[in-house]
Motif scaffolding. Sequence first.
Motif, mmCIF file in Angstrom:
data_model
loop_
_atom_site.group_PDB
_atom_site.id
_atom_site.type_symbol
_atom_site.label_atom_id
_atom_site.label_comp_id
_atom_site.label_asym_id
_atom_site.label_seq_id
_atom_site.Cartn_x
_atom_site.Cartn_y
_atom_site.Cartn_z
ATOM 1 N N PHE A 135 0.818 -1.205 0.000
ATOM 2 C CA PHE A 135 0.000 0.000 0.000
ATOM 3 C C PHE A 135 0.859 1.265 0.000
ATOM 4 O O PHE A 135 0.507 2.268 -0.620
ATOM 5 C CB PHE A 135 -0.982 0.010 1.169
ATOM 6 C CG PHE A 135 -2.159 -0.887 0.947
ATOM 7 C CD1 PHE A 135 -3.046 -0.641 -0.095
ATOM 8 C CD2 PHE A 135 -2.379 -1.981 1.766
ATOM 9 C CE1 PHE A 135 -4.138 -1.458 -0.315
ATOM 10 C CE2 PHE A 135 -3.464 -2.817 1.553
ATOM 11 C CZ PHE A 135 -4.339 -2.560 0.508
ATOM 12 N N ARG A 136 1.974 1.205 0.660
ATOM 13 C CA ARG A 136 2.905 2.342 0.653
ATOM 14 C C ARG A 136 3.469 2.563 -0.748
ATOM 15 O O ARG A 136 3.563 3.698 -1.217
ATOM 16 C CB ARG A 136 4.026 2.067 1.651
ATOM 17 C CG ARG A 136 4.760 3.277 2.053
ATOM 18 C CD ARG A 136 5.582 3.033 3.293
ATOM 19 N NE ARG A 136 6.694 3.950 3.209
ATOM 20 C CZ ARG A 136 7.915 3.681 3.529
ATOM 21 N NH1 ARG A 136 8.218 2.498 3.995
ATOM 22 N NH2 ARG A 136 8.848 4.581 3.416
ATOM 23 N N ILE A 137 3.827 1.482 -1.422
ATOM 24 C CA ILE A 137 4.333 1.559 -2.805
ATOM 25 C C ILE A 137 3.250 2.132 -3.720
ATOM 26 O O ILE A 137 3.520 3.016 -4.533
ATOM 27 C CB ILE A 137 4.803 0.179 -3.296
ATOM 28 C CG1 ILE A 137 6.051 -0.259 -2.553
ATOM 29 C CG2 ILE A 137 5.042 0.180 -4.807
ATOM 30 C CD1 ILE A 137 6.426 -1.716 -2.773
ATOM 31 N N LEU A 138 2.022 1.635 -3.586
ATOM 32 C CA LEU A 138 0.921 2.122 -4.415
ATOM 33 C C LEU A 138 0.672 3.608 -4.186
ATOM 34 O O LEU A 138 0.487 4.371 -5.142
ATOM 35 C CB LEU A 138 -0.352 1.318 -4.141
ATOM 36 C CG LEU A 138 -0.330 -0.158 -4.510
ATOM 37 C CD1 LEU A 138 -1.627 -0.830 -4.092
ATOM 38 C CD2 LEU A 138 -0.065 -0.357 -5.983
ATOM 39 N N GLY A 139 0.666 4.017 -2.946
ATOM 40 C CA GLY A 139 0.440 5.428 -2.625
ATOM 41 C C GLY A 139 1.522 6.337 -3.178
ATOM 42 O O GLY A 139 1.231 7.425 -3.690
ATOM 43 N N CYS A 140 2.750 5.892 -3.098
ATOM 44 C CA CYS A 140 3.861 6.702 -3.590
ATOM 45 C C CYS A 140 3.888 6.773 -5.117
ATOM 46 O O CYS A 140 4.443 7.716 -5.680
ATOM 47 C CB CYS A 140 5.189 6.151 -3.077
ATOM 48 S SG CYS A 140 5.445 6.484 -1.328
ATOM 49 N N ASN A 141 3.310 5.812 -5.792
ATOM 50 C CA ASN A 141 3.333 5.793 -7.251
ATOM 51 C C ASN A 141 2.284 6.695 -7.897
ATOM 52 O O ASN A 141 2.394 7.011 -9.076
ATOM 53 C CB ASN A 141 3.144 4.362 -7.759
ATOM 54 C CG ASN A 141 4.436 3.600 -7.821
ATOM 55 O OD1 ASN A 141 4.920 3.295 -8.884
ATOM 56 N ND2 ASN A 141 5.001 3.307 -6.664
ATOM 57 N N ILE A 142 1.297 7.125 -7.152
ATOM 58 C CA ILE A 142 0.202 7.910 -7.728
ATOM 59 C C ILE A 142 0.703 9.229 -8.314
ATOM 60 O O ILE A 142 0.396 9.564 -9.464
ATOM 61 C CB ILE A 142 -0.903 8.180 -6.683
ATOM 62 C CG1 ILE A 142 -1.590 6.870 -6.298
ATOM 63 C CG2 ILE A 142 -1.922 9.180 -7.210
ATOM 64 C CD1 ILE A 142 -2.549 7.011 -5.131
ATOM 65 N N ILE A 143 1.480 9.969 -7.560
ATOM 66 C CA ILE A 143 1.910 11.303 -7.995
ATOM 67 C C ILE A 143 2.778 11.228 -9.245
ATOM 68 O O ILE A 143 2.521 11.912 -10.239
ATOM 69 C CB ILE A 143 2.655 12.028 -6.856
ATOM 70 C CG1 ILE A 143 1.696 12.309 -5.713
ATOM 71 C CG2 ILE A 143 3.302 13.320 -7.364
ATOM 72 C CD1 ILE A 143 2.351 12.828 -4.464
ATOM 73 N N MET A 144 3.805 10.399 -9.222
ATOM 74 C CA MET A 144 4.720 10.363 -10.355
ATOM 75 C C MET A 144 4.077 9.737 -11.579
ATOM 76 O O MET A 144 4.361 10.158 -12.701
ATOM 77 C CB MET A 144 6.006 9.613 -9.984
ATOM 78 C CG MET A 144 7.121 9.889 -10.927
ATOM 79 S SD MET A 144 7.458 11.660 -10.911
ATOM 80 C CE MET A 144 8.483 11.794 -12.316
ATOM 81 N N THR A 145 3.216 8.769 -11.386
ATOM 82 C CA THR A 145 2.521 8.172 -12.529
ATOM 83 C C THR A 145 1.658 9.228 -13.216
ATOM 84 O O THR A 145 1.685 9.354 -14.443
ATOM 85 C CB THR A 145 1.652 6.984 -12.083
ATOM 86 O OG1 THR A 145 2.495 5.994 -11.483
ATOM 87 C CG2 THR A 145 0.916 6.374 -13.258
ATOM 88 N N SER A 146 0.923 9.993 -12.447
ATOM 89 C CA SER A 146 0.074 11.039 -13.020
ATOM 90 C C SER A 146 0.905 12.124 -13.691
ATOM 91 O O SER A 146 0.585 12.571 -14.797
ATOM 92 C CB SER A 146 -0.811 11.666 -11.950
ATOM 93 O OG SER A 146 -1.657 10.703 -11.398
ATOM 94 N N LEU A 147 1.959 12.545 -13.039
ATOM 95 C CA LEU A 147 2.818 13.595 -13.586
ATOM 96 C C LEU A 147 3.501 13.138 -14.878
ATOM 97 O O LEU A 147 3.483 13.838 -15.892
ATOM 98 C CB LEU A 147 3.860 14.017 -12.547
ATOM 99 C CG LEU A 147 4.817 15.121 -12.947
ATOM 100 C CD1 LEU A 147 4.059 16.415 -13.179
ATOM 101 C CD2 LEU A 147 5.864 15.311 -11.866
#
Length: 169
Positions: A135-147
């Motif tokens: 869940f920590r990995i998933l949460g951290c990936n949201i910003i950079m994936t969108s950007l």
Amino acid sequence: MMIFSIILLTVSFLLQGVLSNFIGYTYQDVSIFSTIYVLVVLLLLYPHFENKRKYLLLLVIFGWLMDVVYSNTLLLNISLFYLVYKFSNLFYSFFPYNLITINVGNVLCIFIYHILSFILLSLLRYDSYSVVMLFRILGCNIIMTSLYTTIIYILINFIKKRIELKEVK
């Protein structure tokens, strides 16, 4: 468009390595700058390929490179990239292809990638980690994936219009 696609994928592949060296990519060192850059670009390039065989060839080549260079596994990323590609096809058959849905779709695809890799690695007892870490990995990936999705989407559209690139046939 094929040469441009290879350049984008190569830059993303190298960016994956550079950023993992600078920000670290261990489970204890998860950063908001982490995502699967090659997968994001592959998902964005799909609509620009009329010839799906060439697209799948790029998917296999760059999935294999990710396996060999970064994850030290055999066929894991190729399989995961293919499954995510299938989900992406299904997703865009129901939703329009615009910047908002692309960002949502790519975040979902990155989630699916990480969840499937978590399940496979746990089942194989190859490199297991906790659900909390997932869940920590998933949460951290949201910003950079969108950007990164937004930047590459705008870049692809700009270059495609500027140079008048055609779909890959």
